[in-house]
Design a protein around this motif. Structure first.
Motif, PDB file in Angstrom:
ATOM      1  N   PRO A 257       0.843  -1.197   0.000  1.00 16.37           N
ATOM      2  CA  PRO A 257       0.000   0.000   0.000  1.00 16.37           C
ATOM      3  C   PRO A 257       0.885   1.257   0.000  1.00 16.37           C
ATOM      4  O   PRO A 257       1.758   1.386   0.863  1.00 16.37           O
ATOM      5  N   PRO A 258       0.719   2.179  -0.961  1.00 16.17           N
ATOM      6  CA  PRO A 258       1.618   3.335  -1.083  1.00 16.17           C
ATOM      7  C   PRO A 258       1.624   4.248   0.139  1.00 16.17           C
ATOM      8  O   PRO A 258       2.557   5.026   0.326  1.00 16.17           O
ATOM      9  N   THR A 259       0.594   4.124   0.979  1.00 12.07           N
ATOM     10  CA  THR A 259       0.554   4.980   2.183  1.00 12.07           C
ATOM     11  C   THR A 259       1.249   4.312   3.378  1.00 12.07           C
ATOM     12  O   THR A 259       1.339   4.899   4.447  1.00 12.07           O
ATOM     13  N   ASP A 260       1.740   3.072   3.196  1.00 12.13           N
ATOM     14  CA  ASP A 260       2.474   2.403   4.282  1.00 12.13           C
ATOM     15  C   ASP A 260       3.808   3.103   4.528  1.00 12.13           C
ATOM     16  O   ASP A 260       4.334   3.805   3.665  1.00 12.13           O
ATOM     17  N   ARG A 261       4.347   2.857   5.710  1.00 16.03           N
ATOM     18  CA  ARG A 261       5.678   3.381   6.041  1.00 16.03           C
ATOM     19  C   ARG A 261       6.687   2.230   5.958  1.00 16.03           C
ATOM     20  O   ARG A 261       6.317   1.065   6.114  1.00 16.03           O
ATOM     21  N   ALA A 262       7.962   2.611   5.755  1.00 19.04           N
ATOM     22  CA  ALA A 262       9.004   1.610   5.498  1.00 19.04           C
ATOM     23  C   ALA A 262       9.075   0.538   6.584  1.00 19.04           C
ATOM     24  O   ALA A 262       9.306  -0.642   6.290  1.00 19.04           O
ATOM     25  N   GLU A 263       8.851   0.942   7.844  1.00 17.54           N
ATOM     26  CA  GLU A 263       9.105  -0.023   8.934  1.00 17.54           C
ATOM     27  C   GLU A 263       8.103  -1.172   8.994  1.00 17.54           C
ATOM     28  O   GLU A 263       8.294  -2.114   9.759  1.00 17.54           O
TER      29      GLU A 263
END
Ligand code: SAM
Length: 280
Positions: A257-263
């Protein structure tokens, strides 16, 4: 008794050679030979291996590596004050210890080593992470070493073995888990060292896998991970937008999902993303 067992206690060596620990060189020495033996044993069977040790200092771990049966040890030490003490160890283990005085970041150790090679070190904190990243990102895989047994500040060790979703998860965990098995095998309180550092330490043992866990171009994967965690609080579509104008579509195509964060992104997904970017 072998020659190594007849060497004087490390406190005497430090006094005789005037080796007052220097903070600027990350000098927190291990003087308990039971402890250095335990660390050396975490590296596995050394008898058929050359061992590379960075920062031997007065030689506590060096002695243990030799006593545990290492075929040969190559020790690289920046502090010239330590070299005479290390030469005494070399004399007690004829033909098995080579000492190079210099900066481990500048010395080409490979030309002095014969495979199989294990790396074992109580690393100076100021260059430890840089050395680890170099060992994890060689031009070719498998690397020149088969295992790394390394002492770090505990917080750094936890970053190497971290899982997605945890605060410690990031570049080090991803680089390590892509091509190695990594685990913490010992933790040590500050009082184990002379002088005691401010924080606890831990030994991480990494074994090189014969091939990466998931296929990906190394350069692309490293670039994606670096960008993703450089702005770790940003959504991935913003953190990675410099990579490609259509990054949102690419992320969606590999199931991130493009709104996820890297961690929150797993190694498997990062590898899929690197493949899509490399081939697209
Ligand atoms: N191995 C010893 C022990 O366990 O007691 C000493 C460990 S102490 C944490 C780190 C050692 O790395 C020191 O002896 C220091 O002089 C050495 N050192 C620091 N920077 C270095 C560098 N760039 N290259 C090689 N050795 C370095």
């Amino acid at each position: 008794m072998s020659g190594i067992d007849t060497l004087p206690p490390l406190r005497e060596v430090i006094a005789a050679h005037d080796l007052a620990p220097r903070k600027s060189l990350g000098q927190n020495f291990l003087l308990d030979l039971n402890l250095t033996a335990k660390i050396a044993r975490q590296a596995g069977d050394l008898s058929k291996c050359d061992v590379l040790e960075i920062g031997p200092g007065p030689g506590g771990l060096t002695r243990a590596l030799l006593a545990e049966g290492a075929r040969r040890v190559l020790a690289i030490e920046k502090d010239a004050r330590c070299l005479p003490a290390l030469e005494d160890i070399a004399a007690a283990a004829p033909g098995r210890l080579k000492v190079i005085g210099g900066d481990a970041l500048a010395v080409d150790s490979r030309q002095h080593l014969t495979p199989p090679i294990r790396i074992v070190a109580n690393l100076p904190y100021n260059v430890g992470t840089e050395l680890l990243v170099r060992w994890l990102t060689p031009p070719e895989w498998p690397p020149f070493w088969s295992s790394l047994t390394l002492m770090f500040q505990r917080e750094v060790a936890e970053r190497i073995v971290a899982h997605p979703g945890s605060k410690a998860y990031g570049r080090l965990a991803l680089l390590a888990s892509w091509r190695c098995d990594a685990r913490i095998v010992m933790t040590l309180p500050p009082g184990a060292f002379t002088p005691p550092p401010k924080v606890s330490s831990a030994v991480v043992h990494l074994t090189a896998l014969p091939a990466p866990r998931y296929p990906a171009d190394a350069g692309t994967l490293e670039r994606v991970i670096a960008m993703a965690f450089n702005q770790r609080r940003k959504m991935l579509r913003s953190a990675l937008k410099g990579l490609r104008p259509d990054i949102e579509d690419v992320l969606r195509a590999v199931g991130i999902p493009p709104t996820d964060r890297a961690e929150t992104v797993t190694l498997e997904k990062f590898c899929a993303l690197a493949r899509a970017i490399h081939t697209g």
